[in-house]
Design an enzyme around this catalytic site. Structure first.
Site, PDB file in Angstrom:
ATOM      1  N   LYS A 183       0.943  -1.579  -0.292  1.00 38.85           N
ATOM      2  CA  LYS A 183      -0.325  -0.260   0.012  1.00 38.85           C
ATOM      3  C   LYS A 183       1.239   0.698  -0.133  1.00 38.85           C
ATOM      4  O   LYS A 183       1.931   1.394   1.020  1.00 38.85           O
ATOM      5  CB  LYS A 183      -1.109  -0.045   1.366  1.00 38.85           C
ATOM      6  CG  LYS A 183      -1.765   1.235   1.060  1.00 38.85           C
ATOM      7  CD  LYS A 183      -2.740   0.862   2.914  1.00 38.85           C
ATOM      8  CE  LYS A 183      -3.664   1.913   2.656  1.00 38.85           C
ATOM      9  NZ  LYS A 183      -4.507   2.001   3.538  1.00 38.85           N
TER      10      LYS A 183
ATOM     11  N   LYS B 153      -2.035  -1.529  -3.645  1.00 39.21           N
ATOM     12  CA  LYS B 153      -2.963   0.010  -3.751  1.00 39.21           C
ATOM     13  C   LYS B 153      -1.885   0.805  -3.859  1.00 39.21           C
ATOM     14  O   LYS B 153      -1.286   1.334  -2.749  1.00 39.21           O
ATOM     15  CB  LYS B 153      -4.090  -0.698  -2.485  1.00 39.21           C
ATOM     16  CG  LYS B 153      -4.477   1.002  -1.996  1.00 39.21           C
ATOM     17  CD  LYS B 153      -5.279   0.295  -0.582  1.00 39.21           C
ATOM     18  CE  LYS B 153      -5.614   2.013  -0.138  1.00 39.21           C
ATOM     19  NZ  LYS B 153      -6.807   1.772   0.754  1.00 39.21           N
TER      20      LYS B 153
END
Ligand code: PBG
Length: 323
Positions: free
Chosen positions: A194, A247
């Site tokens: 992320k 992400k």
């Protein structure tokens, strides 16, 4: 010319037969925002077409999405300021409306797979994913809070836990917490790679969860790094993650591809709020064809190697497929 690649593109029948990538509703996970109360359907201005739903209306919305074939959802809570504190205690409180909603949704729709977010930020007065002390984000002290949050969500009936905080060691900690409470069957889809991205803006608007001070760069990854994503991925697999996530998705297709070719577990990608907002905005201005652009974006994420895609486009894509 003996070789003419265009021959393989001369009709839809041939193009369809040799398509290298298939994307269907079964690949999609639909993010939904839950707010306390009833009769609320409050549009998120930076994410048009997406709403903060109260549970009563959310159940009806899920019902209509199920009819379009969507059977996986990720749920995020909009927590009012008076329920936030430094230690995110409301995240595992008995009367937490998010936990109650998980139970209700599972009761009404046992066939859907429901995924949660495990991180402190929606519940924290600091707006950070970890405990803040003297401007520092504490790692090890944050883990027990994540553990309690995960157990509370498991008790409520969640199918998949999504640790999104990027603290070190959280997957192992959560796995152990779940197992010691007899939740061996609750899965962990880890937000492994992320990034500290500028593309989360509309999401933070939706939840009012932006950090009050500083940024998330000491825990979320540097957008410049690719190998580091593999390091995080291998650690999460070792710690017991069932699935890994990258992400954002669109600016990180190389990372999705790396994880897909180097890991044995399924890979998902989060097509985040800012990525979808760009297409919403351009289409609203007449600069892009909405259906074509969002379908191409999803197909590209899938082509890069994502088995599953979390996307705000899920409902519109499903509706398009049902046309
Ligand atoms: C919080 C969280 C964020 C998103 C999902 N979980 C925001 C952040 O890390 O600040 C972003 C999702 C999106 O932009 O659609 N841990």
């Amino acid at each position: 010319m003996n070789i003419r690649p265009r021959r393989n593109r001369k009709s839809a029948a041939i193009r369809d037969m040799i398509s290298e990538t298939n994307l269907g509703v079964e690949n999609l996970i639909y993010p939904l925002f839950l707010i306390e109360g009833s009769g609320i359907k409050d549009e998120i201005s930076s994410l048009p077409g997406n709403y903060r739903w109260s549970l009563d209306l959310l159940l009806a919305e899920i019902d209509s999405c199920i009819k379009l074939g969507i059977d996986k959802y990720v749920l995020f809570p909009v927590v009012s300021e008076d329920k936030k504190d430094k230690v995110a205690s409301y995240s595992y409180a008995e009367d937490n409306f998010y936990l109650k909603a998980i139970s209700e949704i599972k009761k009404h729709f046992p066939e859907v797979s429901l995924m949660s977010d495990v991180a402190m930020d929606p519940y924290s007065t600091d707006g950070h994913d970890g405990l803040v002390e003297n401007g520092l984000i504490l790692n090890d002290e944050t883990l027990p809070i994540l553990g309690k949050m995960a157990i509370a969500q498991a008790q409520a009936g969640i199918d998949i836990i999504g640790p999104s905080d990027m603290m070190d060691g959280r997957v192992a900690f959560i796995r152990e917490a779940l197992d010691s409470h007899n939740f061996q069957d609750v899965s962990i889809m880890s937000y492994s790679a992320k990034y500290a991205s500028a593309f989360y803006g509309p999401f933070r608007d939706a939840l009012d969860s932006a950090p009050k001070g500083g940024d998330k760069k000491t825990y979320q990854m540097n957008p410049a790094n690719r190998k580091e994503a593999l390091r995080e991925a291998f650690l999460d697999i070792e710690e017991g993650a069932d699935m890994l996530m990258v992400k954002p998705a669109v600016c990180y297709l190389d990372v999705i591809s790396d994880l897909k070719s180097n890991c044995e577990v399924p890979i998902t990608a989060y097509n985040v709020s800012g990525e979808c907002a760009m297409i919403y905005a351009a289409s609203a201005n007449g600069w892009l064809d909405y259906e074509a652009a969002m379908s191409e974006m999803l197909l590209s994420i899938r082509r890069s190697g994502a088995d599953g895609i979390l996307t705000y486009f899920a409902k519109d894509f499903a509706a398009l497929q049902n046309k």
